[in-house]
Design a protein around this motif. Structure first.
Motif, mmCIF file in Angstrom:
data_model
loop_
_atom_site.group_PDB
_atom_site.id
_atom_site.type_symbol
_atom_site.label_atom_id
_atom_site.label_comp_id
_atom_site.label_asym_id
_atom_site.label_seq_id
_atom_site.Cartn_x
_atom_site.Cartn_y
_atom_site.Cartn_z
ATOM 1 N N ASP A 100 45.923 56.118 46.644
ATOM 2 C CA ASP A 100 45.411 55.255 46.781
ATOM 3 C C ASP A 100 45.712 54.328 45.377
ATOM 4 O OD1 ASP A 100 43.444 53.460 47.009
ATOM 5 O OD2 ASP A 100 42.958 53.831 48.755
ATOM 6 N N SER A 101 46.377 53.104 45.746
ATOM 7 C CA SER A 101 47.029 52.905 44.515
ATOM 8 C C SER A 101 45.968 51.583 43.822
ATOM 9 C CB SER A 101 47.564 51.984 45.192
ATOM 10 O OG SER A 101 49.239 52.466 44.971
ATOM 11 N N VAL A 102 44.813 51.432 44.377
ATOM 12 C CA VAL A 102 43.165 50.718 44.287
ATOM 13 C C VAL A 102 42.540 51.941 43.247
ATOM 14 C CG1 VAL A 102 41.969 49.470 44.196
ATOM 15 C CG2 VAL A 102 44.308 48.756 44.852
ATOM 16 N N GLU A 105 42.047 53.993 40.218
ATOM 17 C CA GLU A 105 42.113 53.030 39.010
ATOM 18 C C GLU A 105 41.366 53.957 37.959
ATOM 19 O OE1 GLU A 105 41.727 48.008 37.149
ATOM 20 O OE2 GLU A 105 41.369 49.085 39.093
ATOM 21 N N THR A 106 40.058 54.051 38.138
ATOM 22 C CA THR A 106 39.052 54.995 37.382
ATOM 23 C C THR A 106 39.710 55.803 36.838
ATOM 24 O OG1 THR A 106 36.961 54.558 39.125
ATOM 25 C CG2 THR A 106 36.570 56.199 37.425
ATOM 26 N N GLN A 124 52.799 53.221 42.899
ATOM 27 C CA GLN A 124 52.302 52.857 41.588
ATOM 28 C C GLN A 124 50.565 52.907 41.541
ATOM 29 O OE1 GLN A 124 52.222 51.663 38.134
ATOM 30 N NE2 GLN A 124 53.817 50.259 37.958
ATOM 31 N N ALA A 125 50.312 52.921 40.580
ATOM 32 C CA ALA A 125 48.413 53.040 40.331
ATOM 33 C C ALA A 125 48.534 51.938 39.341
ATOM 34 C CB ALA A 125 47.891 54.175 39.574
ATOM 35 N N ASN A 126 47.256 51.209 39.770
ATOM 36 C CA ASN A 126 45.828 50.182 39.386
ATOM 37 C C ASN A 126 45.676 50.807 37.907
ATOM 38 O OD1 ASN A 126 46.277 48.898 41.634
ATOM 39 N ND2 ASN A 126 44.580 47.484 41.794
ATOM 40 N N GLY A 127 45.487 49.731 36.796
ATOM 41 C CA GLY A 127 45.049 49.930 36.071
ATOM 42 C C GLY A 127 46.164 50.323 34.228
ATOM 43 N N VAL A 166 49.279 51.978 50.588
ATOM 44 C CA VAL A 166 50.583 51.874 49.650
ATOM 45 C C VAL A 166 51.288 51.112 49.582
ATOM 46 C CG1 VAL A 166 48.996 54.206 48.784
ATOM 47 C CG2 VAL A 166 51.440 54.020 49.324
ATOM 48 N N VAL A 167 52.104 50.494 47.892
ATOM 49 C CA VAL A 167 52.817 49.885 47.874
ATOM 50 C C VAL A 167 54.283 50.282 48.640
ATOM 51 C CG1 VAL A 167 54.032 49.035 45.974
ATOM 52 C CG2 VAL A 167 51.937 48.517 45.541
ATOM 53 N N GLU A 294 58.905 50.333 33.865
ATOM 54 C CA GLU A 294 59.541 51.233 35.091
ATOM 55 C C GLU A 294 60.789 51.069 34.924
ATOM 56 O OE1 GLU A 294 58.398 48.490 38.088
ATOM 57 O OE2 GLU A 294 56.683 47.816 37.049
#
Length: 312
Positions: A100-102, A105-106, A124-127, A166-167, A294
């Motif tokens: 889960d990209s969002v 983030e943790t 891609q991953a958030n953060g 996911v993206v 990237e």
């Protein structure tokens, strides 16, 4: 491309002594301790990711690095815990294939706070990630659906088998839709979530075929889902052409059959993806200031003719 060639490429980018030593000895000497690499997969119940794992193991072995691999099993809470555990175990580089990209983030923040270099792989991953390596997923969807439209003569009803949000999956749907929109005679009549799972995709495809008896074509966002869809298409006995994304060995075998409804897949290159991801991680870890943020990887449409000589 071999991992030594990839490492050589990033050595030219980084221009630091550690690269030369690594290339010469095959061991990681950039730090005063053995390099420790962690990779968190969204799943390992898929040959695509197993192929990636095998390539990573070989690359880590060539570096003399310690490797820790975890399987999130599509559970974002487990993936966050897995990453936090690897951070506690002192990894230097994290390769993260987010479920889960969002939601991850943790985990990305925890890695950053510990000084870990993080590269997202495939999705891609958030953060604050240090880099991302993944396929050109818009192109994958576009190429598959453009080929499908051509094989339908530019006319007919098409349905889409979606997947997890996911993206990469979203981009494949966007690419497919963009291609089909270029054909005025093509109508997208349905879009359902096949969850990228064989059994669920089979059931969803059965329902789509029942709801749209004049269906001519189907796009699946991945090959595992498409293999379930193929069962439903063949059981129904209708002339419905199927295209997908991945290049999975089972999908390639299905495409090879001259009577198969499965006519093409946009193939990814999981070995190159993880090798480039590790190479990028090494460059960033060693302090390369000019390494890219990237690295997009080309995809290739594999039809029946090309399937004869294709493999991951």
């Amino acid at each position: 491309m071999t991992f030594r060639e990839i490492t050589g490429y990033f050595c030219k980018t980084a221009l630091i002594a550690a690269c030369s030593a690594t290339m010469a000895t095959g061991t990681a000497v950039a730090d005063d301790h053995s390099l420790k690499i962690g990779m968190s997969f969204q799943e390992l119940n898929n040959q695509y990711f197993v192929t990636m794992q095998e390539a990573l193991e070989a690359a880590a072995d060539s570096l003399g690095a310690e490797l820790i691999i975890t399987d999130a099993r599509h559970d974002v809470a487990k993936q966050v815990n897995d990453v936090e555990d690897m951070v506690q175990r002192g990894i230097d580089i994290l390769l993260l294939n987010p479920t889960d990209s969002v939601g991850v983030e943790t985990a990305v923040l925890a890695a950053e706070q510990a000084g870990v270099t993080t590269v997202a792989i495939d999705a891609q991953a958030n953060g604050p990630v240090d880099g991302f390596v993944g396929s050109k997923n818009f192109d994958a969807g576009y190429k598959a659906c453009d080929y499908l439209a051509q094989q339908l003569g530019g006319e007919g009803q098409v349905a889409l088998l979606d997947g997890i949000p996911v993206v990469p999956i979203l981009q494949r749907i966007e690419g497919c839709t963009a291609a089909l929109d270029e054909y005025t005679g093509i109508e997208i009549v349905d879009k359902q979530n096949g969850r990228q799972e064989r059994t669920h995709a089979m059931t969803v495809t059965e329902n789509i075929i029942q709801a749209h008896p004049d269906l001519n074509g189907l796009f699946s966002v991945n090959d595992i889902g498409s293999l379930g869809a193929l069962i439903a298409i063949e059981a129904g006995g209708k002339d419905i052409k199927l295209v997908s994304v991945d290049g999975h060995p089972e999908a390639i075998e299905a495409i090879k059959r001259p009577d198969s409804a499965f006519i093409a897949t946009s193939a990814q290159y999981p070995r190159d993806m993880v090798r480039l991801g590790l190479g990028l991680g090494l460059a960033k870890h060693w302090g390369a200031s000019t390494a890219p943020a990237e690295i997009p990887i080309d995809v290739e449409l594999i039809d029946r003719e090309k399937a004869a000589n294709f493999s991951w």
